[in-house]
Structure formats: C-alpha cells, structure tokens
Design a protein around this motif. Structure first.
Motif, PDB file in Angstrom:
ATOM      1  N   ILE A 150       0.848  -1.209   0.000  1.00 17.77           N
ATOM      2  CA  ILE A 150       0.000   0.000   0.000  1.00 17.77           C
ATOM      3  C   ILE A 150       0.874   1.247   0.000  1.00 17.77           C
ATOM      4  O   ILE A 150       0.600   2.216  -0.724  1.00 17.77           O
ATOM      5  N   GLU A 151       1.949   1.237   0.774  1.00 13.76           N
ATOM      6  CA  GLU A 151       2.879   2.372   0.847  1.00 13.76           C
ATOM      7  C   GLU A 151       3.501   2.641  -0.530  1.00 13.76           C
ATOM      8  O   GLU A 151       3.595   3.783  -0.983  1.00 13.76           O
ATOM      9  N   GLU A 152       3.917   1.565  -1.221  1.00 13.04           N
ATOM     10  CA  GLU A 152       4.519   1.718  -2.556  1.00 13.04           C
ATOM     11  C   GLU A 152       3.513   2.280  -3.551  1.00 13.04           C
ATOM     12  O   GLU A 152       3.828   3.148  -4.362  1.00 13.04           O
ATOM     13  N   THR A 153       2.280   1.784  -3.480  1.00 14.58           N
ATOM     14  CA  THR A 153       1.233   2.232  -4.421  1.00 14.58           C
ATOM     15  C   THR A 153       0.913   3.706  -4.229  1.00 14.58           C
ATOM     16  O   THR A 153       0.574   4.407  -5.184  1.00 14.58           O
ATOM     17  N   SER A 154       1.023   4.195  -2.997  1.00 14.52           N
ATOM     18  CA  SER A 154       0.659   5.598  -2.717  1.00 14.52           C
ATOM     19  C   SER A 154       1.550   6.569  -3.478  1.00 14.52           C
ATOM     20  O   SER A 154       1.228   7.744  -3.615  1.00 14.52           O
ATOM     21  N   LYS A 155       2.696   6.077  -3.989  1.00 16.56           N
ATOM     22  CA  LYS A 155       3.617   6.964  -4.723  1.00 16.56           C
ATOM     23  C   LYS A 155       3.239   7.072  -6.202  1.00 16.56           C
ATOM     24  O   LYS A 155       3.873   7.795  -6.955  1.00 16.56           O
ATOM     25  N   LYS A 156       2.201   6.330  -6.621  1.00 18.39           N
ATOM     26  CA  LYS A 156       1.793   6.369  -8.028  1.00 18.39           C
ATOM     27  C   LYS A 156       0.456   7.089  -8.155  1.00 18.39           C
ATOM     28  O   LYS A 156      -0.419   6.912  -7.316  1.00 18.39           O
ATOM     29  N   THR A 157       0.297   7.860  -9.216  1.00 20.45           N
ATOM     30  CA  THR A 157      -1.005   8.480  -9.464  1.00 20.45           C
ATOM     31  C   THR A 157      -1.916   7.472 -10.147  1.00 20.45           C
ATOM     32  O   THR A 157      -1.457   6.459 -10.689  1.00 20.45           O
ATOM     33  N   GLU A 158      -3.211   7.775 -10.140  1.00 19.35           N
ATOM     34  CA  GLU A 158      -4.159   6.895 -10.821  1.00 19.35           C
ATOM     35  C   GLU A 158      -3.821   6.776 -12.296  1.00 19.35           C
ATOM     36  O   GLU A 158      -3.917   5.710 -12.895  1.00 19.35           O
ATOM     37  N   ARG A 159      -3.401   7.914 -12.886  1.00 22.79           N
ATOM     38  CA  ARG A 159      -3.085   7.895 -14.316  1.00 22.79           C
ATOM     39  C   ARG A 159      -1.910   6.959 -14.594  1.00 22.79           C
ATOM     40  O   ARG A 159      -1.917   6.191 -15.552  1.00 22.79           O
ATOM     41  N   ASP A 160      -0.885   7.015 -13.736  1.00 22.29           N
ATOM     42  CA  ASP A 160       0.274   6.119 -13.906  1.00 22.29           C
ATOM     43  C   ASP A 160      -0.172   4.666 -13.781  1.00 22.29           C
ATOM     44  O   ASP A 160       0.264   3.795 -14.537  1.00 22.29           O
ATOM     45  N   ARG A 161      -1.045   4.412 -12.813  1.00 23.06           N
ATOM     46  CA  ARG A 161      -1.499   3.036 -12.584  1.00 23.06           C
ATOM     47  C   ARG A 161      -2.310   2.510 -13.768  1.00 23.06           C
ATOM     48  O   ARG A 161      -2.204   1.346 -14.146  1.00 23.06           O
ATOM     49  N   MET A 162      -3.113   3.403 -14.356  1.00 22.71           N
ATOM     50  CA  MET A 162      -3.922   2.993 -15.510  1.00 22.71           C
ATOM     51  C   MET A 162      -3.060   2.717 -16.740  1.00 22.71           C
ATOM     52  O   MET A 162      -3.347   1.828 -17.529  1.00 22.71           O
TER      53      MET A 162
END
Length: 937
Positions: free
Chosen positions: A339-351
């Motif tokens: 969860i901590e690692e994911t918080s560093k990515k924006t939704e756009r990056d994740r998509m």
C-alpha cells in the motif's frame, strides 16, 4: 514607395484603440458570431512565436465574419489564478497578484503589437474579485442542487427536501454517494444537523473523503493532468496518493449526457475519442461475493458476467476500506508495504502501466456464488478505487491482465469461453464464441449468456445489471493560496454556504504562502478570515467562538473553476446583478468557433461542458453545449541549436568535426547565432553564462557551426523566438501571414525565421501596386476582363479557404494574384480597393493604410466582403493543344462557346493541319471539350 511597416502598424494600432474599432455592440438586430480562443494563462516568460498561431487564425475568421455583416464577439482575458505565481510568491515573498499583473501587462503589450481585433473592453481576469464573485455564486448554486435521474437534470435542493418530507427516500431516483433509506417520518424527526448531513449525500458540490494526488513539497492536491510519472508537472516534486476530506463536483451525474452531447458537436474526432474514453461507459453487472470467515461482502462491477464461472481469484484496490478488515495478521506486513509503494503512483500512472504485474495476498478468500469455489483475495495497483467498486473478479483465461497476474502468483486459470487456444499460456478474450465449463450457461453465445447470468444474479439477490462509467467526480479543493476562496463556513463541523449578498468572499492577505505549522492550507495564515453569522461579514480569525463567529473553508478552488464558465461572462462582463443577462446569453448562445490546444481534452473541455449543462438545467442559459465548433491548432516547433563539448574539457568542437571526439551535446540559445545562419557567435557564447567564459573552440574553416534540430519551442531548450523581434523587423502583418503560410492550421510545423523574407517581399509588392514610384497612383479607369478575372479568381479561392480554415493556401493565392496584377501593371481602383478588403483579415495594418489612402474615411474592418461574380471566370477563348498520333503538333485558340463538333471542324480545316494530313482522312478525332484535341491518322 518605401513600405514603412513600423510607422504604419503603430499608427493603426493607436487608431483602433482610440476609436474602439473592435468594441462589440449588444445590438441584437444583426446575426451574431462568437469567436473565442482558449483562455491564456499569463506566464512570466511572455509570448513566443508559437503562441499566436491559434489567435491569428481566430482573428482572421472574426474579421472575415465582420466583413460579412455579422455582429462578432471576439473577446480576450486571462486565466490568472495558477500555481506558477504562487510558487514565485513562496520563493520571493512577492504577492501573486503583483506577479500576475506584471505578466498580464507584458502579454497585453505583445498581443496588441500583433494587431488582434479583440474587444478589449470585455477583458476578464479570473483573479479579479468582480469575476470570481460569480464563480463563487455558481459553486453555491451547485451546492444547493441535486441530480434527479427521473427528470434527467439538476434541480434545486428544495425539491429534494420536499420529496423527503412527503415520501422519505421512497421512489427517489438520484445521483448520490451512498444509497440511503428512510421514511418521511424519520426525516421529520431528524435534527437540522442530521438533515444537513443527509443532504451532503446528494448535493452536486459536496464534501467527502477522497483519494487524492498529494504533493507535500507544493503543499497541495494536484489534478491527474498536473502529475507526470509520479511527480508534479510544476517543479518535479514527488506526489503521493492520500485520503483527505475534499470538496468534489458530481460530474459523474452528467456522464451519459456528456457522452451523448459529443454527437452534436463539430469537434476533431481524436478529441471526442479522448472524452469518450475518459467517461468510459461500460455495461455489465454488479455482483456480491461473500468473504469466508467475515460478515463483509466484496461487491464487483464486471462487463463480462458471462465468465463468472471462470473467476478464480479477486483483486481489490490497495485503498479499498475492506483491505484493513480482511487482511490476516500473517499478511499484514506485506500488504502494508505494498500500500505504501502504491501511494507513490497516481491513478493515471497506474492505468497506463499495463505491463508490470505486482500485488500482495490478503490471506482471505471470497466464495464464487455460482461455482462455490474459494477465490484468494489479492490487492494490486491495477485496480482503482474510483472505478466501479474498487474490486474485480479475475478471469485469467479470458483477460490478458488477469492472466499475467495469475501466472505471476501461480493462480488457477479456468477456460469458460470455447477456444482451441491453450489458455494456460495465453488469454482468449472474445465475444464471438460460446460458454463452456459454465453449468447452465454452456453452449450460449455472449449476448444470451450475459442476459441469462444477470437474470440469475438478480434472482439470487446478489446483484443486478447496471451501466458504469470510468469518470469519477472531480475534486474541487486545492490546499493553496492563489485561487478562489470557497464560500463556505463551518458550524458544528457542518458546511454552510455564505449568503449571496456576502459575495465576493475575497482572498485575505497572508504573511506567508506556505501551509501553516498545523498543516492547514495557506489561508490558515490569514488574520481576517472568519464568518460573523450574526452581522453577515468577514471578521478577524481570533474572534472565532463557534457560536456567532465561525471558521471559513481554508481550501481554494482548482485552476479549472474560473475557466469553466468564462465564455458566458464575456457576453455581459460588467453586470453586478447576475453572472450574465439571460437575454444576452440567449442572443450570443454558443461559441461558434473555439480554437485551442488538444491538451485540454479531458480537463477544461469536460468541466466547461458540465457547468454549462448544469446552468442550462437550472434555467440560467438556453444551450446544453458551450462550444459548437472546435479546432485544435498544431504547434509551431522551434529550431534548436547545439554545441558539442569535448568530455572533461571546456573545449567546443564544430558540428562536422564532432565525430572525431567523445562529446556532450548541449542546447545553446538561438539568439547567439549570427543572423539567420547556423554559425555561433563565439564571443556572445562566452559572455552568455559564466561557465562558458573560458570556452575554447575547434573551428571548421574559421567558423563554429552549430547542429540544428526541430523540437518543441520552449524556454528550457533556448529555441524561443520572441514575436516582438519579428514585428520589429518584418512587421505584425508579416508575422501573421507567415504563421498562416507555414502549413495547415491543425498540423505542427517548424519555425524558420529565414522564411519571413518571402512574405515580407510579398507585402512590399502588394504595397507598390498602389504606387507609381513614390506617388500614390490609382486609376478610376474601368478594369479589363483579365484584371477582373484575377480579382474574382482570388475572391473564390479566399472565401473557400477561410470557410474551410485553409489559411495557408489563401496566402499562396494572395502572392499569385499580386504577381499577376504586377505583370499586367494593374492600378485600377475597382481591382485594388476590393483587393485591400480581401487581404485585410490576414494583414490588417497595411490594408487599413491603403484603404485610407484610397480616400475612405471609415475603417476597412466593416466594409462588405467582395462578392464573387462567376461571369468573370468564364473563358472567352480556349487554347486547344492539337495532338496527332500521340504527339503535340500545334495549338489553336478558339471561342469557348463552340461545341465539340464545331471545334473538330475548325481544327481539321485549319491551314496548319493540311500538311500534316497530306490528303488523308483521320481514322479518329477525339475532342476533350475546353481541354485538348487528339487525332489518329
């Protein structure tokens, strides 16, 4: 006669300003035409030659429509709130208003030099309190509205309160955060505070906990389009996902209308496609899955419920609230780290990251409601909390992304759609096959299976068929200073709107522009920013007692707030009573032509459409859509210059010798080149920056030749060309013509200052048509048919070009016409007077001067555009090439009125034909009428 562009342009710019030539009347007798450029943000760098491209195109069109007798609205203003001025304030302490004012003055000076026909009397600035008063008013209207799905429009919150009082939530069909259920009696028994809390669930402007892009270095929330690769676009600071209480706008209520409205618009297809993708409509089913050993259920939205028998695991968004509840003690550390690692990515990056697979097992299992099998529950960043339910049922045999996930974590892959492909190795995603391994769905095709399974889901009471949209509600809070204050105060922690009579709620003065020590937004530093409810005014913050004096909202509105309705304010910019008079907004209606960059596809253009539809719903305006026709102009690219530095030295080697060395390629300012050549002025280079002061050069033929490359025009690439310099040397008319001449408006094209000399040469030729030596010499003699033909050929071409936005080919036509008129030494008034009108939208200064010299006392701007007379284009004679056995022998001029048979007879009897025929009779004679004669002997 010498063409003194500097004197001419200064003279007419002064004339236009003093006479308010372009001031738009609200006289509604004339047909209207509304031409608008996308709102510019006034940056500190000022304009470069790439910026005016769209403005020149819209200006040509606005001027052309005035010539056609339209009442043209062509206004200008500034989107003057923004992060750059605030960042500068943090660094220097200078108030953003001062920086913004300086930047606007610079912009305005540059725009006026280029000769735009803007109505400057209507100029707007989003940071003026007189403007944002109405942005705040629109916010209040949104706050006091809800979306009624039955009437398919926004309505006053009063109608919702009435519904609750009469029926509670029975029969209510509303857009909402959570589905609430209560009776009319329960509503009546609720406290005022509870009622307010319930209403927040439905308001179109509402406050809720949301996952946001939080940038600690900037101290603010950023929109998705303000974040690139996990960093802020401005400054490159790290951005994290964080849950915060935020104001949001319920744009999701308008998803279907925003989608359907695209069909009515004359917009570029790629822009429509971008909005369609962003809105992301999909149809499927909402299904509930039990979690083993827990009371909680996992609800998923799936577009492929027909594959539910193949669902072998589940994936939750890392920020899904269920994750905390269902994660086992053994898996907690792994899940928390993920969860901590994911918080560093924006939704756009994740998509956009579709290749990398990552995740963590929660330790819990869901039960497939149809197969009864246990499904391990994972979390992964490819699932987004804001889309659907923040959970997916994974069918790895028939979804590429799920398949990659299953292979990585060694999860079951079960085929449920018939195929000969090995689904253990590659997913098979098709709607053209039939179901297998799916119990009662076996043998059914996609549509049959989807209908059947949705019916079974509903029978089991575990879900229903539904339509979903990817578009989420728009976050409306920014934790920064330089923006519109939100007109809200808090009583018992519940938000209430200020009375409209208290607007504008003005930005208070603050000592510093950073967040407070307690982490509040910068407005928390204000000493005078509290609401005295009893006396209806803003008072000192130290008077807050939460009895009669209450705290105000400390966030400000986002950058897109002011630009979401500015096109309406231009219709009535000085009105203190309403945001725009209804009669005037009915008259001006939609923007008929909107020109701007494609980068605003899913930001400004969606938000503007949303606010416009809302204001239409509430009866304030009459049109659903704000911008009927939209053109995305291309980009003018810069021609960058580079020097080659030998590694580890302060030596710079000329371009063609660089291959002999290990070098580093470095941008150098194009202003350091000699004239329009590629040669570097080495002394200027040494003086440019201290680290180059002791530079040594390895020259070729005594010169340092730079490398050149076409790139985006940008200050950071040192390839910016200042339009002021071009206007000085070649004139604003030269700049305007050249930018149009470069190529089609929608395409990107490289800038080359050398190319201006051709356009400038044309302007001098055009000027000299009206002179005999140094004497102005225009004759009243009737023009010849040949002279009229040149004029009317030009009229036909230019009208077609302007109406089809092919401005580049018009400039070519001007050059051809002027060359032809120069050849035949035409100086006739009946040709040269309309010629000045035709060219004036493109080159207004020179045409105003010539128009005045022709004896006219009014501006050329409102002269009727010359009307095409096709008679002048009809040829009197046709010159026919005569070809015998495939070889051209001679040409013969014949009347254009002759029939093909008459042409044939005259050619055969012509004296030039007799020696060729030698008494023979032709086997075949082919006459291509008005073109050519072919004879076979």
């Amino acid at each position: 006669m010498f063409y003194d562009h500097q004197q001419i342009e200064k003279k007419w710019q002064k004339y236009w300003e003093e006479n308010q030539t372009y001031k738009t009347s609200n006289n509604t007798d004339k047909p209207k035409f509304y031409v608008l450029d996308m709102f510019p943000y006034p940056s500190g760098a000022g304009l470069h030659v790439g910026h005016p491209l769209g403005y020149i195109a819209s200006d040509i069109y606005a001027r052309y429509k005035r010539h056609q007798g339209f009442n043209v609205l062509h206004p200008v203003g500034y989107d003057s709130f923004g992060l750059p001025a605030e960042q500068y304030a943090i660094q220097t302490g200078q108030h953003p208003a001062i920086t913004t004012e300086e930047n606007i003055n610079r912009y305005e000076e540059q725009l006026k030099k280029i000769g735009f026909s803007f109505d400057w009397s209507r100029e707007l600035r989003t940071s003026d309190a007189s403007y944002y008063k109405w942005t705040q008013w629109i916010f209040i209207e949104l706050y006091h509205s809800w979306y009624n799905k039955d009437t398919n429009k926004a309505e006053s919150i009063d109608t919702l309160i009435q519904h609750f009082a009469e029926k509670g939530t029975e029969g209510l069909n509303a857009n909402q955060n959570d589905e609430l259920n209560f009776t009319a009696e329960e509503w009546k028994d609720s406290s005022d505070l509870d009622k307010e809390d319930i209403l927040l669930n439905y308001r179109l402007a509402f406050r809720a906990e949301t996952t946001v892009n939080w940038c600690p270095a900037l101290g603010t929330v950023l929109a998705n389009d303000e974040v690139k690769d996990g960093k802020s676009e401005r400054g490159g600071f790290p951005v994290f996902q964080k849950k915060m209480m935020q104001w949001s706008m319920r744009i999701s209520a308008y998803s279907e209308r925003l989608l359907q409205g695209l069909q009515t618009l004359d917009w570029p297809q790629p822009l429509k496609d971008a909005q369609e993708y962003w809105i992301g409509k999909s149809q499927g089913a909402q299904v509930q899955f039990q979690v083993e050993g827990h009371e909680e259920i996992v609800e998923v939205f799936t577009t492929r419920p027909d594959t539910i028998f193949g669902a072998t695991f589940m994936v939750l968004a890392p920020e899904n609230p269920l994750v905390d509840t269902i994660t086992t003690e053994a898996q907690k550390a792994e899940v928390d780290t993920y969860i901590e690692e994911t918080s560093k990515k924006t939704e756009r990056d994740r998509m956009s990251d579709v290749k990398n697979v990552s995740g963590a097992f929660t330790g819990s299992y869901a039960i497939n409601p149809f197969s009864g099998e246990k499904m391990p529950i994972y979390i992964s960043d490819y699932v987004l909390m804001g889309y659907g339910t923040g959970a997916v049922m994974a069918v790895p045999a028939h979804d590429e992304r799920d398949h990659r996930f299953a292979k990585k974590f060694n999860l079951d892959i079960k085929k449920v759609v018939d195929t000969d492909e090995d689904v253990q190795e590659k997913s098979f995603d098709s709607k053209d096959s039939v179901c297998v391994n799916s119990d009662f769905l076996n043998g059914l095709n996609y549509n049959e299976a989807k209908s059947k399974i949705i019916s079974e889901i509903e029978n089991k009471g575990i879900g229903h068929g539904t339509t979903n949209y990817r578009q989420r509600d728009a976050i409306f809070s920014r934790q920064r200073y330089w923006g519109e204050p939100v007109p809200i105060y808090y009583k018992q922690e519940m938000p209430y709107t200020l009375p409209v009579s208290a607007l504008p709620l003005e930005l208070p003065e603050v000592e510093k522009y950073l967040p407070t020590e307690d982490g509040d937004p910068p407005l928390g530093n204000a000493k005078e920013f509290a609401w005295d409810e009893a006396n209806q005014k803003v008072v000192a913050t130290d008077l807050i007692d939460n009895k009669t004096v209450f705290p105000l909202e400390l966030s400000t509105m986002p950058g897109w707030a002011g630009s979401s309705w500015y096109f309406l304010r231009y219709m009535d910019p000085s009105n203190d009573e309403v945001f725009t008079n209804k009669d005037l907004s009915d008259y001006w209606g939609q923007v008929d032509l909107y020109i701007g960059g494609s980068e605003h596809a899913t930001g400004h253009l969606l938000y503007s459409r949303f606010w416009n539809m809302f204001l239409k719903d509430r009866g304030y305006i009459k049109n659903n859509e704000p911008f009927q026709k939209l053109i995305n102009q291309g980009m003018i690219l810069g021609m960058s210059a580079f020097v080659y530095r030998i590694d580890g030295t302060n030596q710079y080697v000329s371009k063609n010798l660089a291959g002999d060395h290990q070098t580093q390629k470095i941008h150098v300012d194009v202003s350091l080149l000699k004239g329009t050549s590629d040669e570097l002025d080495t002394e200027a280079f040494k003086a440019w920056r201290p680290d180059y002061a002791n530079a040594e050069f390895i020259l070729e033929d005594g010169k340092y030749i730079t490398d050149r490359e076409v790139e985006k025009m940008s200050k950071s690439k040192y390839n910016v060309v200042n339009p002021d310099d071009i206007c000085e040397e070649y004139g604003a008319d030269g700049l305007r013509l050249y930018e149009m001449f470069l190529g089609p408006l929608e395409q990107s094209k490289p800038w080359n200052t050398q190319g201006l000399s051709g356009v400038y040469g044309f302007l001098k030729k055009f000027w000299n048509l009206y002179f005999n030596g140094d004497v102005f010499d225009v004759s009243d003699e009737e023009p010849t048919k040949a002279e009229y033909k040149v004029l009317h050929t030009l009229i036909k071409k230019v009208v077609y070009d302007i109406e089809n936005f092919s401005f580049n080919t018009s400039v070519s036509s001007f050059m051809i016409a002027v060359n032809e008129l120069q050849k035949i030494k035409c100086n006739k008034r009946n040709i040269l007077e309309p010629l000045a009108v035709i060219i004036s939208p493109y080159a207004p200064h020179i045409c105003e001067e010539l128009w005045s010299m022709l004896g006219n006392t009014e501006s050329v701007e409102f002269e009727k555009f010359p009307v095409l007379n096709e008679d002048y284009l009809v040829e009197d004679e046709i010159e026919y090439p005569v070809s015998v056995n495939g070889k051209m022998k001679f040409k013969i001029s014949l009347s254009a009125q002759l029939s093909a048979k008459e042409v044939e007879d005259l050619v055969i009897s012509d004296e030039k034909m007799q020696p060729i025929l030698e008494g023979k009779t032709p086997k075949k004679i082919i006459v291509v009428h008005h073109r050519i004669v072919n004879i076979v002997i």
